[in-house]
Design a protein around this motif. Structure first.
Motif, PDB file in Angstrom:
ATOM      1  N   VAL A 233      14.936 -97.292 -28.509  1.00 34.02           N
ATOM      2  CA  VAL A 233      15.574 -96.700 -29.689  1.00 34.02           C
ATOM      3  C   VAL A 233      15.643 -95.199 -29.457  1.00 34.02           C
ATOM      4  O   VAL A 233      14.618 -94.518 -29.411  1.00 34.02           O
ATOM      5  CB  VAL A 233      14.793 -97.021 -30.978  1.00 34.02           C
ATOM      6  N   GLY A 234      16.857 -94.688 -29.288  1.00 39.65           N
ATOM      7  CA  GLY A 234      17.053 -93.276 -28.956  1.00 39.65           C
ATOM      8  C   GLY A 234      17.427 -93.174 -27.486  1.00 39.65           C
ATOM      9  O   GLY A 234      16.709 -93.692 -26.622  1.00 39.65           O
ATOM     10  N   HIS A 259      23.578 -91.268 -32.601  1.00 42.94           N
ATOM     11  CA  HIS A 259      24.603 -90.239 -32.467  1.00 42.94           C
ATOM     12  C   HIS A 259      25.318 -90.286 -31.120  1.00 42.94           C
ATOM     13  O   HIS A 259      26.536 -90.452 -31.062  1.00 42.94           O
ATOM     14  CB  HIS A 259      23.955 -88.868 -32.691  1.00 42.94           C
ATOM     15  N   ALA A 260      24.536 -90.130 -30.038  1.00 45.66           N
ATOM     16  CA  ALA A 260      25.159 -90.035 -28.713  1.00 45.66           C
ATOM     17  C   ALA A 260      24.068 -90.111 -27.664  1.00 45.66           C
ATOM     18  O   ALA A 260      22.896 -89.853 -27.963  1.00 45.66           O
ATOM     19  CB  ALA A 260      25.888 -88.694 -28.575  1.00 45.66           C
ATOM     20  N   GLY A 263      20.411 -86.971 -26.180  1.00 45.68           N
ATOM     21  CA  GLY A 263      19.425 -86.360 -27.067  1.00 45.68           C
ATOM     22  C   GLY A 263      19.470 -84.839 -26.996  1.00 45.68           C
ATOM     23  O   GLY A 263      20.530 -84.246 -26.774  1.00 45.68           O
ATOM     24  N   THR A 267      22.312 -81.507 -25.098  1.00 54.54           N
ATOM     25  CA  THR A 267      22.927 -80.316 -25.682  1.00 54.54           C
ATOM     26  C   THR A 267      22.660 -79.060 -24.850  1.00 54.54           C
ATOM     27  O   THR A 267      23.161 -77.986 -25.172  1.00 54.54           O
ATOM     28  CB  THR A 267      22.401 -80.043 -27.120  1.00 54.54           C
ATOM     29  N   SER A 268      21.865 -79.215 -23.801  1.00 51.24           N
ATOM     30  CA  SER A 268      21.515 -78.028 -23.013  1.00 51.24           C
ATOM     31  C   SER A 268      22.672 -77.646 -22.096  1.00 51.24           C
ATOM     32  O   SER A 268      23.262 -78.491 -21.434  1.00 51.24           O
ATOM     33  CB  SER A 268      20.268 -78.339 -22.179  1.00 51.24           C
ATOM     34  N   ARG A 270      22.370 -75.720 -19.465  1.00 52.86           N
ATOM     35  CA  ARG A 270      21.922 -75.710 -18.068  1.00 52.86           C
ATOM     36  C   ARG A 270      20.416 -75.944 -17.989  1.00 52.86           C
ATOM     37  O   ARG A 270      19.636 -75.087 -18.379  1.00 52.86           O
ATOM     38  CB  ARG A 270      22.276 -74.371 -17.432  1.00 52.86           C
ATOM     39  N   ASN A 273      15.082 -76.747 -14.483  1.00 52.78           N
ATOM     40  CA  ASN A 273      13.790 -77.113 -13.892  1.00 52.78           C
ATOM     41  C   ASN A 273      13.639 -78.610 -13.705  1.00 52.78           C
ATOM     42  O   ASN A 273      12.529 -79.106 -13.574  1.00 52.78           O
ATOM     43  CB  ASN A 273      12.654 -76.571 -14.776  1.00 52.78           C
ATOM     44  N   PHE A 305      24.418 -96.351 -33.476  1.00 54.40           N
ATOM     45  CA  PHE A 305      23.558 -97.389 -34.055  1.00 54.40           C
ATOM     46  C   PHE A 305      22.257 -96.741 -34.500  1.00 54.40           C
ATOM     47  O   PHE A 305      21.454 -96.324 -33.664  1.00 54.40           O
ATOM     48  CB  PHE A 305      23.240 -98.456 -32.994  1.00 54.40           C
ATOM     49  N   GLU A 306      22.025 -96.697 -35.807  1.00 56.14           N
ATOM     50  CA  GLU A 306      20.791 -96.083 -36.306  1.00 56.14           C
ATOM     51  C   GLU A 306      19.796 -97.158 -36.714  1.00 56.14           C
ATOM     52  O   GLU A 306      20.136 -98.068 -37.479  1.00 56.14           O
ATOM     53  CB  GLU A 306      21.104 -95.191 -37.508  1.00 56.14           C
ATOM     54  N   VAL A 307      18.579 -97.041 -36.197  1.00 52.30           N
ATOM     55  CA  VAL A 307      17.525 -97.976 -36.595  1.00 52.30           C
ATOM     56  C   VAL A 307      16.820 -97.379 -37.809  1.00 52.30           C
ATOM     57  O   VAL A 307      16.405 -96.216 -37.787  1.00 52.30           O
ATOM     58  CB  VAL A 307      16.529 -98.215 -35.438  1.00 52.30           C
ATOM     59  N   ALA A 335      11.899 -93.811 -28.929  1.00 52.19           N
ATOM     60  CA  ALA A 335      12.210 -92.611 -28.132  1.00 52.19           C
ATOM     61  C   ALA A 335      13.175 -91.738 -28.922  1.00 52.19           C
ATOM     62  O   ALA A 335      14.163 -91.244 -28.385  1.00 52.19           O
ATOM     63  CB  ALA A 335      12.803 -93.032 -26.789  1.00 52.19           C
ATOM     64  N   PHE A 464      17.493 -72.441 -33.494  1.00 50.76           N
ATOM     65  CA  PHE A 464      16.721 -73.208 -32.508  1.00 50.76           C
ATOM     66  C   PHE A 464      15.252 -73.295 -32.910  1.00 50.76           C
ATOM     67  O   PHE A 464      14.382 -73.289 -32.044  1.00 50.76           O
ATOM     68  CB  PHE A 464      16.819 -72.537 -31.129  1.00 50.76           C
ATOM     69  N   ILE A 470      11.190 -87.408 -35.212  1.00 57.05           N
ATOM     70  CA  ILE A 470      11.968 -88.382 -36.003  1.00 57.05           C
ATOM     71  C   ILE A 470      11.211 -89.701 -35.926  1.00 57.05           C
ATOM     72  O   ILE A 470      11.453 -90.539 -35.057  1.00 57.05           O
ATOM     73  CB  ILE A 470      13.388 -88.545 -35.429  1.00 57.05           C
ATOM     74  N   GLY A 522       8.271 -89.713 -24.827  1.00 55.49           N
ATOM     75  CA  GLY A 522       9.020 -88.470 -25.009  1.00 55.49           C
ATOM     76  C   GLY A 522       8.525 -87.654 -26.191  1.00 55.49           C
ATOM     77  O   GLY A 522       7.369 -87.772 -26.618  1.00 55.49           O
TER      78      GLY A 522
HETATM   79  C1  LIG Z   1      18.920 -76.759 -26.227  1.00 57.72           C
HETATM   80  C2  LIG Z   1      17.740 -77.373 -25.504  1.00 57.72           C
HETATM   81  C3  LIG Z   1      17.504 -77.045 -24.168  1.00 57.72           C
HETATM   82  C4  LIG Z   1      16.445 -77.635 -23.472  1.00 57.72           C
HETATM   83  N1  LIG Z   1      16.254 -77.296 -22.170  1.00 57.72           N
HETATM   84  C5  LIG Z   1      15.281 -77.881 -21.450  1.00 57.72           C
HETATM   85  C6  LIG Z   1      15.105 -77.562 -20.068  1.00 57.72           C
HETATM   86  O1  LIG Z   1      15.825 -76.742 -19.488  1.00 57.72           O
HETATM   87  N2  LIG Z   1      14.120 -78.214 -19.395  1.00 57.72           N
HETATM   88  C7  LIG Z   1      13.307 -79.138 -19.988  1.00 57.72           C
HETATM   89  O2  LIG Z   1      12.474 -79.717 -19.305  1.00 57.72           O
HETATM   90  N3  LIG Z   1      13.428 -79.423 -21.308  1.00 57.72           N
HETATM   91  C8  LIG Z   1      14.388 -78.830 -22.056  1.00 57.72           C
HETATM   92  N4  LIG Z   1      14.526 -79.104 -23.392  1.00 57.72           N
HETATM   93  C9  LIG Z   1      13.597 -80.083 -24.008  1.00 57.72           C
HETATM   94  C10 LIG Z   1      14.064 -81.530 -23.695  1.00 57.72           C
HETATM   95  O3  LIG Z   1      15.455 -81.613 -23.918  1.00 57.72           O
HETATM   96  C11 LIG Z   1      13.338 -82.532 -24.571  1.00 57.72           C
HETATM   97  O4  LIG Z   1      11.968 -82.438 -24.291  1.00 57.72           O
HETATM   98  C12 LIG Z   1      13.814 -83.974 -24.281  1.00 57.72           C
HETATM   99  O5  LIG Z   1      15.207 -84.095 -24.563  1.00 57.72           O
HETATM  100  C13 LIG Z   1      13.044 -85.001 -25.099  1.00 57.72           C
HETATM  101  O6  LIG Z   1      13.588 -86.253 -24.817  1.00 57.72           O
HETATM  102  P1  LIG Z   1      13.385 -87.523 -25.768  1.00 57.72           P
HETATM  103  O7  LIG Z   1      14.096 -88.642 -25.077  1.00 57.72           O
HETATM  104  O8  LIG Z   1      11.958 -87.702 -26.069  1.00 57.72           O
HETATM  105  O9  LIG Z   1      14.085 -87.191 -27.154  1.00 57.72           O
HETATM  106  P2  LIG Z   1      15.447 -86.515 -27.575  1.00 57.72           P
HETATM  107  O10 LIG Z   1      16.064 -85.797 -26.455  1.00 57.72           O
HETATM  108  O11 LIG Z   1      15.141 -85.781 -28.828  1.00 57.72           O
HETATM  109  O12 LIG Z   1      16.397 -87.775 -27.917  1.00 57.72           O
HETATM  110  C14 LIG Z   1      16.184 -88.590 -29.042  1.00 57.72           C
HETATM  111  C15 LIG Z   1      17.418 -89.429 -29.327  1.00 57.72           C
HETATM  112  O13 LIG Z   1      17.112 -90.366 -30.361  1.00 57.72           O
HETATM  113  C16 LIG Z   1      18.226 -90.513 -31.219  1.00 57.72           C
HETATM  114  N5  LIG Z   1      17.758 -91.013 -32.524  1.00 57.72           N
HETATM  115  C17 LIG Z   1      17.013 -90.355 -33.434  1.00 57.72           C
HETATM  116  N6  LIG Z   1      16.732 -91.167 -34.488  1.00 57.72           N
HETATM  117  C18 LIG Z   1      17.307 -92.363 -34.223  1.00 57.72           C
HETATM  118  C19 LIG Z   1      17.361 -93.604 -34.922  1.00 57.72           C
HETATM  119  N7  LIG Z   1      16.735 -93.774 -36.089  1.00 57.72           N
HETATM  120  N8  LIG Z   1      18.061 -94.631 -34.374  1.00 57.72           N
HETATM  121  C20 LIG Z   1      18.686 -94.478 -33.165  1.00 57.72           C
HETATM  122  N9  LIG Z   1      18.657 -93.322 -32.473  1.00 57.72           N
HETATM  123  C21 LIG Z   1      17.971 -92.276 -32.985  1.00 57.72           C
HETATM  124  C22 LIG Z   1      18.808 -89.109 -31.284  1.00 57.72           C
HETATM  125  O14 LIG Z   1      20.195 -89.169 -31.659  1.00 57.72           O
HETATM  126  C23 LIG Z   1      18.601 -88.621 -29.849  1.00 57.72           C
HETATM  127  O15 LIG Z   1      19.737 -88.889 -29.044  1.00 57.72           O
HETATM  128  C24 LIG Z   1      15.572 -78.541 -24.132  1.00 57.72           C
HETATM  129  C25 LIG Z   1      15.789 -78.854 -25.486  1.00 57.72           C
HETATM  130  C26 LIG Z   1      16.854 -78.274 -26.171  1.00 57.72           C
HETATM  131  C27 LIG Z   1      17.068 -78.621 -27.620  1.00 57.72           C
END
Ligand SMILES: Cc1cc2nc3c(=O)[nH]c(=O)nc-3n(C[C@H](O)[C@H](O)[C@H](O)COP(=O)(O)OP(=O)(O)OC[C@H]3O[C@@H](n4cnc5c(N)ncnc54)[C@H](O)[C@@H]3O)c2cc1C
Length: 553
Positions: A233-234, A259-260, A263, A267-268, A270, A273, A305-307, A335, A464, A470, A522
Motif C-alpha cells: 500500500v503506497g 495518487h501516483a 511518493g 517529486t525530487s 535530483r 545519493n 487507489f486509496e486504502v 508503505a 517543505f 500517513i 519506509g
Molecule cells: C522533495 C524531496 C526530496 C528528497 N530527496 C531525497 C534524496 O535526495 N535522497 C534521499 O535519500 N531521500 C530523499 N528524500 C526522502 C525520500 O524521498 C523519502 O525518504 C522516501 O520517498 C520514503 O519512501 P516511502 O516509500 O517510505 O514513502 P513515500 O515516498 O512517502 O511514498 C508513500 C506513497 O504512499 C501513497 N499513499 C499514502 N496514503 C495512501 C493510501 N491510504 N492508500 C494508497 N496509497 C497511499 C502516497 O501517495 C505515496 O505515493 C526526499 C524527499 C522529498 C520530499
C-alpha cells in the motif's frame, strides 16, 4: 515535424566520424545525427535547431577540445535545451573532468573512449538515456493537452496527477497561450468549464477527477485477482521495492497508490545519493525505471487507489478502498510514507494550488520564470527544491527558523546553493502570512529574533516543512508511537500495549507490526531513516519476511 536530433561534438575528425557512424547505424530510423567540430559550432547548431523548432534529444561531446571544453558545451546547450540528455566522451585519464562536469554541466553519463563494442558499451547507455528523454519530452501539438487557468487549484491538481503518473502532456494557459482559445472554441468548451483535457483521438474531459483520467488513458481500474500473497500500500520507494522483490520471488503481488508512483522521492528534481547513479537521478526517472521493473517482473499496479481501512479475518487481510471495494491479501506492507501538514499561517490555505505548493511541485517551476519565490524549510528536500526553482526564477529566498542550514542540510547542497547567485537564505524567520488577489503576491515574514514583521513581494511559496506519517488508515491493533509512526519488530515488543495486542506464540518479525502478517517499511515506520535507499532496503526485506510469515501459517 523533423526527427529529433542527436548532436555529436568532437574536434578529432576520426573520433567524430566513428561516433556518427555507430549512432547512425542504430538510431537513424528515429533520430537525425548531426555533428559539430568544435564547441562554438555545437552551440550555433543548437541555436539553429531551436529556431527551426526541432527537438534535441542528446548531446555527446568530447571533453578535450581547443577553445571550449566538452563540459562547457554541455552546460551551455542545457540553457537552450534543458531536457536534452548530456554525455561526455572522456579518455580514461579524464575521469576527474567527468566528475566535475556531473556537478557543473548536470551531466547524465560519461563514456570512456574507445566504446567498442558499441553493442555493449554505447547502445545500452544511449537507449536508456533516450527512453528517459522520450518520457519527459513534451508531446507534439496533437498529443495530450491540458487547457486551464494558471492560478486555479484544479489546474494544478490535474497537472500534478499527470506529471506524477509520468504521462507527457502540454499545458496551455488560457490567458497566455495563443493555441488555447481556438482549441476551446472549436470544441465549444466554455472558459468556466476549465480545466479541460484534450486527448489525441479528439476526446475531451472537462474538470475531470483523477479516476476519470486514468480510465480514459486506458489504465486498469480493478484488481485482476481475488486474493493476493502481498499487497504493497503506497508506491513510493518502499512499496516499489516490495513489488519488485515480491513479483520476482514468485508472490502474487499488487501495488496500490492513491495518487501516483514515486511518493516523495518521485517529486525530487535530483536525487544525488542513491547508489549506482553517479550523475544523480531525477525522482521521476527513478520511478519510471522502478515501476517498469516491477511490472515486467509481474507485479500489478493500480492508481488512483486509496486504502481507507484494514480488517483481518482468519489471517486474511481485507483492504477497504475509498470507492467501497475490497482487496484481500495474505500479507501486506504499509508503505504510505509521510506527507506535509498544512501550514497554519493566514493566507496559505486559500492560495494552495494558486501560488502556494507543498513539496517540490516540479510541474509548476517553469511558470515562475523570472519571478520571486519563497521556499520554506531547511532540509535536503528544500535545498533540492530551491536549486531546481533557481533555474527558472529570478530570486529564490529560503526561510528557516534556525540560524543557518548546517544542521539540517547536506554539505553538497549547501555548497551548490552557495554557488547559485539567485538563492538567498532568510535565517531565524518564519512566514507570518501570505497575501494576494487570487494568486500569491506578497509574503510577510516574522523575525524570530525580535518578532518584527516585514512584507516582501513574492509570486510563490513552496513549503517543505511539517511532515507527518500517513498511518491513520491502519487498524487500531497496529501500534504506533506518539506521533503516529508505526512500530515494528523489537519496538512492538517494547511497547506498553504489547502483551495486550500480540497473541502469537512467536515474537514479531523485523518490520512486522503488532498485527501478524502486516509489515511496515519506509518513512511510515518509527525510527525510519527518511532516505530513498533505506526505504528501498526495507521494502525489499519485507518480501523475505513475508515468505517467513507465510511459511508459519
Ligand atoms: C522533495 C524531496 C526530496 C528528497 N530527496 C531525497 C534524496 O535526495 N535522497 C534521499 O535519500 N531521500 C530523499 N528524500 C526522502 C525520500 O524521498 C523519502 O525518504 C522516501 O520517498 C520514503 O519512501 P516511502 O516509500 O517510505 O514513502 P513515500 O515516498 O512517502 O511514498 C508513500 C506513497 O504512499 C501513497 N499513499 C499514502 N496514503 C495512501 C493510501 N491510504 N492508500 C494508497 N496509497 C497511499 C502516497 O501517495 C505515496 O505515493 C526526499 C524527499 C522529498 C520530499
Amino acid at each position: 515535424m523533423n526527427k529529433p536530433v542527436l548532436l555529436v561534438v568532437d574536434d578529432d575528425p576520426q573520433v567524430l566520424a566513428a561516433v556518427r557512424r555507430d549512432l547512425r547505424s542504430r538510431y537513424r530510423e528515429q533520430y537525425t545525427v548531426v555533428s559539430a567540430g568544435s564547441g562554438p559550432e555545437a552551440l550555433e547548431t543548437a541555436k539553429e535547431l531551436k529556431s527551426r523548432g526541432d527537438a534535441l534529444a542528446m548531446v555527446i561531446s568530447d571533453e578535450r577540445m581547443p577553445g571550449m571544453l566538452g563540459g562547457e558545451v554541455l552546460a551551455r546547450t542545457r540553457d537552450v535545451y534543458p531536457l536534452a540528455r548530456r554525455v561526455l566522451l572522456t579518455a580514461y585519464t579524464d575521469i576527474q573532468a567527468a566528475i566535475r562536469a556531473i556537478n557543473e554541466a548536470h551531466l547524465d553519463h560519461y563514456l570512456s573512449k574507445p566504446w567498442d563494442p558499441p553493442e555493449e558499451r554505447l547502445y545500452p547507455v544511449v537507449d536508456d538515456l533516450l527512453d528517459a528523454w522520450q518520457a519527459e519530452s513534451l508531446p507534439e501539438a496533437n498529443g495530450l493537452r491540458l487547457v486551464g487557468h494558471q492560478w486555479a487549484t484544479r489546474s494544478h491538481a490535474i497537472k500534478d496527477f499527470l506529471a506524477s503518473n509520468l504521462v507527457p502532456y502540454r499545458w496551455l494557459d488560457v490567458e497566455r497561450d495563443a493555441e488555447a482559445k481556438p482549441l476551446l472554441d472549436a470544441a465549444n468548451v466554455a472558459s468556466d468549464a476549465l480545466p479541460a483535457l484534450f486527448f489525441e483521438d479528439g476526446g475531451i474531459l472537462t474538470n475531470p477527477e483523477p479516476r476519470q483520467i486514468a480510465e480514459r488513458l486506458g489504465r486498469s481500474l480493478s484488481a485482476a485477482h481475488d486474493v493476493y500473497d502481498l499487497v504493497a500500500v503506497g508506491a513510493g520507494p518502499a512499496g516499489l521495492a516490495a513489488a519488485v522483490y515480491g513479483a520476482s520471488e514468485g508472490l502474487r503481488t499488487l501495488l496500490l497508490d492513491r495518487h501516483a508512483p514515486g511518493g516523495q522521492a518521485g517529486t525530487s528534481s535530483r536525487i544525488e545519493n542513491y547508489l549506482g547513479f553517479p550523475a544523480g537521478v531525477s525522482g521521476s526517472d527513478l520511478t519510471r525505471r522502478a515501476l517498469m521493473q516491477a511490472q515486467r517482473l509481474g507485479a500489478e499496479f493500480l492508481v488512483p487507489f486509496e486504502v481507507t481501512g484494514v480488517t483481518v479475518d482468519a489471517g486474511y487481510k481485507h483492504l477497504a478502498l475509498a470507492d467501497g471495494r475490497e482487496i484481500i491479501t495474505r500479507t501486506m506492507v504499509a508503505a504510505t510514507g509521510m506527507s506535509y501538514r498544512e501550514h497554519p499561517a493566514p493566507g496559505v490555505a486559500e492560495h494552495t494550488g494558486a501560488g502556494v505548493y507543498y513539496g517540490a511541485a516540479t510541474t509548476e517551476a517553469p511558470a515562475f520564470r523570472d519571478k520571486r519565490i519563497t521556499v520554506v524549510g531547511g532540509g535536503n528536500s528544500a535545498g533540492q527544491g530551491a536549486m531546481h526553482l533557481a533555474r527558472f526564477a529570478a530570486d529564490v529566498q529560503i526561510v528557516v527558523r534556525r540560524a543557518d542550514l548546517t544542521e539540517t542540510m547536506s554539505r553538497y547542497l549547501i555548497d551548490q546553493m552557495g554557488k547559485t547567485p539567485n538563492i538567498r537564505v532568510r535565517a531565524r524567520s518564519e512566514i507570518a502570512s501570505v497575501e494576494g488577489d487570487g494568486r500569491v503576491e506578497r509574503v510577510t515574514f516574522r523575525s524570530l529574533e525580535d518578532g518584527s514583521c516585514r512584507s516582501e513581494e513574492s509570486d510563490a511559496v513552496f513549503i517543505f516543512i511539517g511532515t507527518r506519517p500517513i498511518s491513520g488508515w491502519l487498524p487500531a491493533g497496529v501500534l504506533r508511537d506518539a506521533k503516529g509512526f508505526v512500530l515494528t519488530g523489537r519496538d512492538v515488543m517494547a511497547a506498553e500495549a504489547y502483551a495486550r495486542t500480540w497473541k502469537e506464540s512467536r515474537v514479531p518479525l523485523p518490520l512486522e507490526t503488532s498485527v501478524p502478517g502486516v509489515f511496515a517499511a519506509g518513512d511510515i515506520r518509527a525510527g525510519a531513516m527518511n532516505r530513498v535507499a533505506s526505504a528501498v532496503g526495507e521494502g525489499s526485506m519485507v518480501v523475505r519476511l513475508a515468505h517467513e510469515y507465510l511459511a508459519l501459517t
